[in-house]
Design a protein around this motif. Structure first.
Motif, mmCIF file in Angstrom:
data_model
loop_
_atom_site.group_PDB
_atom_site.id
_atom_site.type_symbol
_atom_site.label_atom_id
_atom_site.label_comp_id
_atom_site.label_asym_id
_atom_site.label_seq_id
_atom_site.Cartn_x
_atom_site.Cartn_y
_atom_site.Cartn_z
ATOM 1 N N GLN A 1 -11.777 -4.281 -3.389
ATOM 2 C CA GLN A 1 -12.409 -5.192 -2.428
ATOM 3 C C GLN A 1 -13.891 -4.873 -2.291
ATOM 4 O O GLN A 1 -14.413 -4.703 -1.190
ATOM 5 C CB GLN A 1 -11.690 -5.110 -1.070
ATOM 6 N N MET B 1 -15.000 1.837 -7.503
ATOM 7 C CA MET B 1 -13.878 2.214 -6.632
ATOM 8 C C MET B 1 -14.361 3.013 -5.439
ATOM 9 O O MET B 1 -13.818 2.912 -4.348
ATOM 10 C CB MET B 1 -12.869 3.055 -7.423
ATOM 11 N N GLY C 1 -14.588 1.849 -1.687
ATOM 12 C CA GLY C 1 -13.913 0.574 -1.471
ATOM 13 C C GLY C 1 -12.635 0.745 -0.674
ATOM 14 O O GLY C 1 -12.403 1.787 -0.058
ATOM 15 N N ARG C 2 -11.833 -0.320 -0.663
ATOM 16 C CA ARG C 2 -10.512 -0.253 -0.019
ATOM 17 C C ARG C 2 -9.488 -0.478 -1.125
ATOM 18 O O ARG C 2 -9.131 -1.599 -1.439
ATOM 19 C CB ARG C 2 -10.369 -1.331 1.056
ATOM 20 N N ILE C 3 -9.031 0.633 -1.706
ATOM 21 C CA ILE C 3 -8.256 0.547 -2.940
ATOM 22 C C ILE C 3 -6.814 0.181 -2.662
ATOM 23 O O ILE C 3 -6.140 0.809 -1.833
ATOM 24 C CB ILE C 3 -8.326 1.881 -3.705
ATOM 25 N N LYS C 4 -6.357 -0.860 -3.374
ATOM 26 C CA LYS C 4 -4.978 -1.288 -3.242
ATOM 27 C C LYS C 4 -4.305 -1.051 -4.588
ATOM 28 O O LYS C 4 -4.666 -1.680 -5.577
ATOM 29 C CB LYS C 4 -4.969 -2.782 -2.889
ATOM 30 N N LEU C 5 -3.345 -0.121 -4.645
ATOM 31 C CA LEU C 5 -2.752 0.253 -5.927
ATOM 32 C C LEU C 5 -1.624 -0.700 -6.322
ATOM 33 O O LEU C 5 -0.457 -0.343 -6.319
ATOM 34 C CB LEU C 5 -2.253 1.695 -5.888
ATOM 35 N N VAL D 1 -6.485 2.103 -13.395
ATOM 36 C CA VAL D 1 -6.805 3.506 -13.117
ATOM 37 C C VAL D 1 -6.309 4.396 -14.257
ATOM 38 O O VAL D 1 -7.021 5.298 -14.718
ATOM 39 C CB VAL D 1 -6.187 3.938 -11.766
ATOM 40 N N THR E 1 -11.521 10.625 -10.146
ATOM 41 C CA THR E 1 -10.540 9.555 -9.936
ATOM 42 C C THR E 1 -9.563 9.930 -8.821
ATOM 43 O O THR E 1 -9.313 9.137 -7.905
ATOM 44 C CB THR E 1 -9.756 9.293 -11.238
ATOM 45 N N ILE F 1 -11.245 9.833 -5.425
ATOM 46 C CA ILE F 1 -11.468 8.463 -4.940
ATOM 47 C C ILE F 1 -10.156 7.837 -4.465
ATOM 48 O O ILE F 1 -10.104 7.205 -3.407
ATOM 49 C CB ILE F 1 -12.107 7.611 -6.057
ATOM 50 N N PHE G 1 -10.102 6.729 -0.648
ATOM 51 C CA PHE G 1 -10.420 5.329 -0.385
ATOM 52 C C PHE G 1 -9.231 4.389 -0.519
ATOM 53 O O PHE G 1 -9.404 3.218 -0.782
ATOM 54 C CB PHE G 1 -11.565 4.873 -1.306
ATOM 55 N N ARG G 2 -8.004 4.908 -0.342
ATOM 56 C CA ARG G 2 -6.859 3.999 -0.316
ATOM 57 C C ARG G 2 -7.016 3.040 0.850
ATOM 58 O O ARG G 2 -7.578 3.394 1.887
ATOM 59 C CB ARG G 2 -5.559 4.790 -0.143
ATOM 60 N N GLU G 3 -6.508 1.839 0.670
ATOM 61 C CA GLU G 3 -6.649 0.810 1.693
ATOM 62 C C GLU G 3 -6.200 1.317 3.063
ATOM 63 O O GLU G 3 -6.818 1.049 4.082
ATOM 64 C CB GLU G 3 -5.813 -0.403 1.295
ATOM 65 N N ALA H 1 -9.044 4.096 4.144
ATOM 66 C CA ALA H 1 -10.454 3.774 4.244
ATOM 67 C C ALA H 1 -10.712 2.916 5.473
ATOM 68 O O ALA H 1 -9.863 2.133 5.875
ATOM 69 C CB ALA H 1 -10.900 3.028 2.996
ATOM 70 N N GLY H 2 -11.881 3.049 6.040
ATOM 71 C CA GLY H 2 -12.260 2.215 7.165
ATOM 72 C C GLY H 2 -12.636 0.837 6.660
ATOM 73 O O GLY H 2 -12.453 0.516 5.487
ATOM 74 N N ARG I 1 -17.574 -0.715 3.649
ATOM 75 C CA ARG I 1 -17.642 -0.364 2.238
ATOM 76 C C ARG I 1 -18.862 0.520 2.011
ATOM 77 O O ARG I 1 -19.922 0.268 2.580
ATOM 78 C CB ARG I 1 -17.810 -1.606 1.368
ATOM 79 N N ILE I 2 -18.687 1.533 1.196
ATOM 80 C CA ILE I 2 -19.826 2.389 0.868
ATOM 81 C C ILE I 2 -20.335 1.991 -0.511
ATOM 82 O O ILE I 2 -19.567 1.933 -1.468
ATOM 83 C CB ILE I 2 -19.424 3.870 0.861
#
Lengths: 548, 320
Positions: free
Chosen positions: A281, A344, A347-351, A359, B54, B57, B61-63, B66-67, B70-71
């Motif tokens: 996102q 990444m 962000g707001r990572i959605k796996l 990844v 990896t 991160i 920064f999992r949904e 993470a706040g 965005r950084i």
């Protein structure tokens, strides 16, 4: 016929008989139907090429095995390579490009819809012709790069290599015409406001890629024609016994062959660039960097072919030049890896399954990339070329790069193509089985190479550690086979009763998600104003638009 | 029938010891393995870096964690992205060029110490003075040797992993390879460019000896087969069945060059380019049905009777 229903999910016309549907596919010039036919073709050939791989791994599971004789094994490993590269990787990527590019740039179709259909069918028939060789006395048996003079009639009596030439020439015509079509489509059919600086990266990569196809394929086509002349009309281009040149074939083949490696990886890079953005996102980090480094890779691609030939004895000067150019490739590629990581980051990572493959690609491709750098260091290349280390390296690049990209694309765009979501739980099972099987199969092959196992051997004697490593490697191949069956089941089930996707299930940024899933025949009723790289984001967030 | 023969053949592979390219048995391999070590360290570090970043991160920064904010990493990141790979590439280019010059200097006009001719699917070695040997290649340890590599048919490749670099063997082209073996011993390798049906069974065996040992072997190997007034049945058969059209036995009428030289076949430990142990049983199996033992080999099936095969095998075994 595909019709739009009230809730935006579409249904196939239930009253149309099967024969009518098939007839429609056969005569279709719609880029979406052609794209899907490409994908189905790739899937069929993937099943065949995968079966060939399993036969090979069965033969190699134990020392001194006689499951397949040398004759069968040599045909099968040749066909595995040719199939996977020319009739799986390329059609799958072309299918995705042909389906997605017009939607991403807000167009109704490709620039030349009938040429598009022609390209598909000629590629498809090229594949059929190649496989007809099994019924015509034997498949090609000199490896996918088919070195001279082993490819001449004196050493390869069956008609297999003639079919190899004809099949690849036909597929080559399909590739070139598709490339022309894609270039013209991207350059002339973009919706208003979508400048080249605002093209989605998948489209950028496809554009660069199409120029690569246009420049690389002629060399292969020339080589194939010359070989056909040798074999059918007694010409002497590669017939060394009559003064022909063995190295000429190698040069012509690799002038095509190395760019070909990038031809099958660049569109995948485009796919990853979209997937990383959407499932983090967040905007891509270093858009200009990624686009520019792709152009750099494309240009360098034509100056590195001799690194496939470091061991042929060209002398230190020539070898040194190509060592330098090959190492340079590592720089733009490294830049890309860091760009995706930086995308990444924060962000707001959605796996999702798609993101998982992206990844996993980062890591697998780093392994493949690093072992690739090893081959540009000439003394190391002289040790490891033509061993199982190469087999491991190229599968890390082709599978970890291209095939993972195709899987990521499948999970990402399946909702757009079918109107239904692929099942994520089954997808995760598939992902983990495939990744574990893949690493088990190919990571161990690095060690086999280091222990002196040459590639393309149909059997090997009892040498300490060979059997156990090969056995585990074969077990990994079977795990990948099972994973693939799971994927097929997932596609079948999701097509029947998958969750309805809606227009934009991923909260994505590019135009294809603006229209219905699947899109109607015209693609769009209207297209939102494009004023930045993320047109759909702007449309959804009118108060927080991107500033170009 | 096919299966039975194969089953019998199963136990005839010669014992090949554990090989590993990281054991440097030649000066050239030593130099290559140095770069390989540096490269492994650099590549391992890069891989750990990518894997580490990896994982970091993904954890941070999992949904779910993470706040909403965005950084965006600063442009400053672009610089190290470019500099790290560039520096690494430059360093390894330097290593490549210097090592290449060391391990692969020009041959100039030096006479090669041995000419190796690759055939589908066996190796021929020709020493100065036209002394011929096949498949088991004897070389002196401890001094720089120049190998000249030529092919009789398609592209092959000479590779003994513990000696380091390989060299393709290209039709109509003379390729040279420098080799300084460190210790006497037996070294195993294989043809590593795909060369047709029996590519897998085109194995290399190098017997490295001290200079004195090598000289003794060379002298003995150069001698013709002892003239024999009372020809054995085997020898008569050998000449009568046209074996000599393809094979040479120095000192007899057999002068063929298409197949391996058999002057001293009785003294070799292996048969068929390292495919099996050299004993009478295996020799008889081979003569009985060559296309079952090594499918595709150019040796025709002469449809010999069992007693002829026995006599021929006895004769070949006697050629020490």
């Amino acid at each position: 016929m595909i019709e739009q229903s009230e809730n935006n999910a579409t249904v196939q016309d239930p009253y149309q008989p099967w024969s009518g549907r098939i007839l429609q596919c056969l005569s279709s010039v719609d880029h979406k139907e052609i794209g899907i036919m490409y994908l189905i073709m790739a899937l069929l050939f993937f099943a065949v090429g995968g079966t060939e791989a399993l036969l090979m791994r069965t033969q190699l599971a134990i020392a001194d095995n006689h499951f397949l004789g040398p004759e069968a094994y040599n045909q099968i490993f040749t066909m595995h390579g040719v199939t996977m590269i020319f009739f799986v990787a390329m059609p799958a990527l072309f299918g995705l490009m042909v389906y997605i590019i017009p939607l991403m740039i807000g167009a109704n179709d490709m620039a030349f819809p009938r040429l598009n259909a022609f390209s598909f069918w000629i590629t498809f028939f090229g594949g059929q012709l190649l496989y007809f060789s099994f019924a015509a006395g034997g498949a090609p048996n000199a490896g996918w790069f088919n070195y001279a003079p082993l490819n001449e009639t004196f050493y390869s009596h069956s008609n297999g290599i003639n079919y190899y030439c004809m099949g690849l020439l036909l597929a080559g015509i399909g590739s070139v015409t598709t490339a022309v079509n894609i270039v013209v489509t991207i350059l002339t059919m973009r919706v208003e406001g979508m400048t080249l600086r605002r093209l989605p990266l998948f489209v950028w990569m496809s554009l660069v890629n199409s120029f690569l196809v246009l420049a690389a394929l002629p060399s292969l086509n020339a080589a194939l024609s010359m070989l056909l002349l040798d074999r059918l009309l007694d010409a002497h281009f590669f017939r060394t016994a009559a003064g022909g040149s063995a190295l000429l074939w190698q040069h012509l083949f690799w002038v095509f062959g190395h760019p070909e490696v990038y031809i099958v990886i660049l569109p995948a890079f485009g796919i990853y660039s979209e997937v990383f953005q959407v499932f983090s996102q967040k905007k891509i980090f270093g858009y200009a960097f990624i686009a520019a480094s792709t152009v750099a890779i494309a240009l360098l691609a034509f100056g590195v072919w001799v690194h496939h030939m470091f061991a042929v004895g060209l002398g230190n000067t020539i070898t040194g030049f190509f060592a330098a150019s090959s190492m340079l490739i590592g720089i733009p590629t490294g830049v890309k890896i860091f760009s995706w990581l930086a995308t990444m980051y924060g962000g707001r990572i959605k796996l999702t399954v798609s993101m998982l493959f992206a990844v996993a690609f980062l890591i697998e491709f780093t392994i493949g990339g690093l072992s690739g750098i090893a081959f540009s260091i000439v003394p190391i290349d002289l040790q490891l070329t033509d061993t199982y280390f190469v087999v491991a390296h190229m599968h890390y690049v082709f599978v970890g790069g291209t095939v993972f990209g195709i899987f990521a694309a499948l999970f990402y765009w399946f909702p757009k193509m079918s109107g239904r979501m692929l099942d994520e739980t089954l997808g995760k099972w598939f992902f983990w089985l495939f990744v574990i099987g893949f690493n088990l199969t190919f990571f161990l092959q690095h060690f086999l190479g280091l222990m002196g196992m040459a590639r393309r051997v149909y059997t090997y004697p009892e040498i300490p550690y060979y059997t156990i490593l090969n056995m585990l490697s074969s077990a990994g191949a079977y795990i990948m086979g099972i994973a693939t069956l799971l994927l097929l089941y997932n596609v079948y089930r999701s097509l029947k009763k998958g969750k309805i996707a809606g227009n934009d299930p991923w909260n994505a940024f590019t135009l294809e998600w603006y229209t219905a899933s699947p899109p109607n025949e015209k693609n769009f009723d209207d297209v939102p104003l494009v004023s930045s790289r993320r047109a759909l984001w702007d449309f959804k967030n009118p108060d927080n638009r991107d500033e170009d | 029938m096919n299966w039975l023969l194969f089953a019998k053949l199963k136990n005839i592979s010669p014992n090949i010891p554990y090989q590993n390219i990281l054991h440097s048995s030649s000066r050239q391999a030593e130099e290559i393995n140095h770069i390989e070590l540096y490269f492994c360290i650099a590549a391992g570090t890069m891989l750990l870096l990518v894997v580490g970043i990896t994982i970091y991160i993904l954890l941070r920064f999992r949904e779910s964690k993470a706040g909403d904010k965005r950084i965006i990493p600063g442009k400053i990141w672009e610089l190290p992205m470019l500099i790290i790979p560039t520096v690494l590439v430059a360093v390894f280019f330097y290593f490549s060029i210097t090592t290449m010059a060391h391990i692969n200097p020009d041959a100039d006009s030096r006479t090669p110490d041995v000419v190796i001719t690759a055939h589908q699917w066996w190796w021929q070695a020709t020493y100065p003075g036209s002394i011929e040997a096949a498949n088991e290649i004897h070389l002196p340890a401890g001094k720089p040797l120049l190998l000249k590599l030529v092919t009789a048919d398609v592209v092959h490749d000479w590779w003994v992993p513990q000696f380091g670099n390989k060299m393709d063997i290209i039709p109509l082209q003379d390729n040279y390879l420098w080799l300084t073996i460190k210790e006497p011993g037996e070294y195993y390798g294989t043809c590593s460019e795909f060369c047709g049906l029996q590519h897998a069974n085109m194995r290399i065996k190098v017997i490295a000896e001290t200079q004195a040992g090598f000289d003794t072997w060379l002298h003995k190997n150069g001698q013709a087969a002892p003239p024999n007034k009372n020809k054995t049945i085997g020898e008569e058969l050998f000449m009568a069945k046209t074996c000599g059209d393809c094979h040479r036995i120095n000192g007899t009428a057999a002068k063929g060059t298409t197949g391996p030289d058999l002057t001293h076949i009785g003294s070799r430990a292996t048969l068929l380019a390292g495919m099996s142990i050299n004993d009478k049983d295996n020799l008889k199996r081979w003569l009985k049905s060559p296309q079952h033992v090594k499918p595709g080999a150019y040796m025709p099936d002469f449809l010999l009777s069992d007693s002829s095969i026995n006599d021929l095998a006895d004769y070949l075994q006697s050629l020490k």
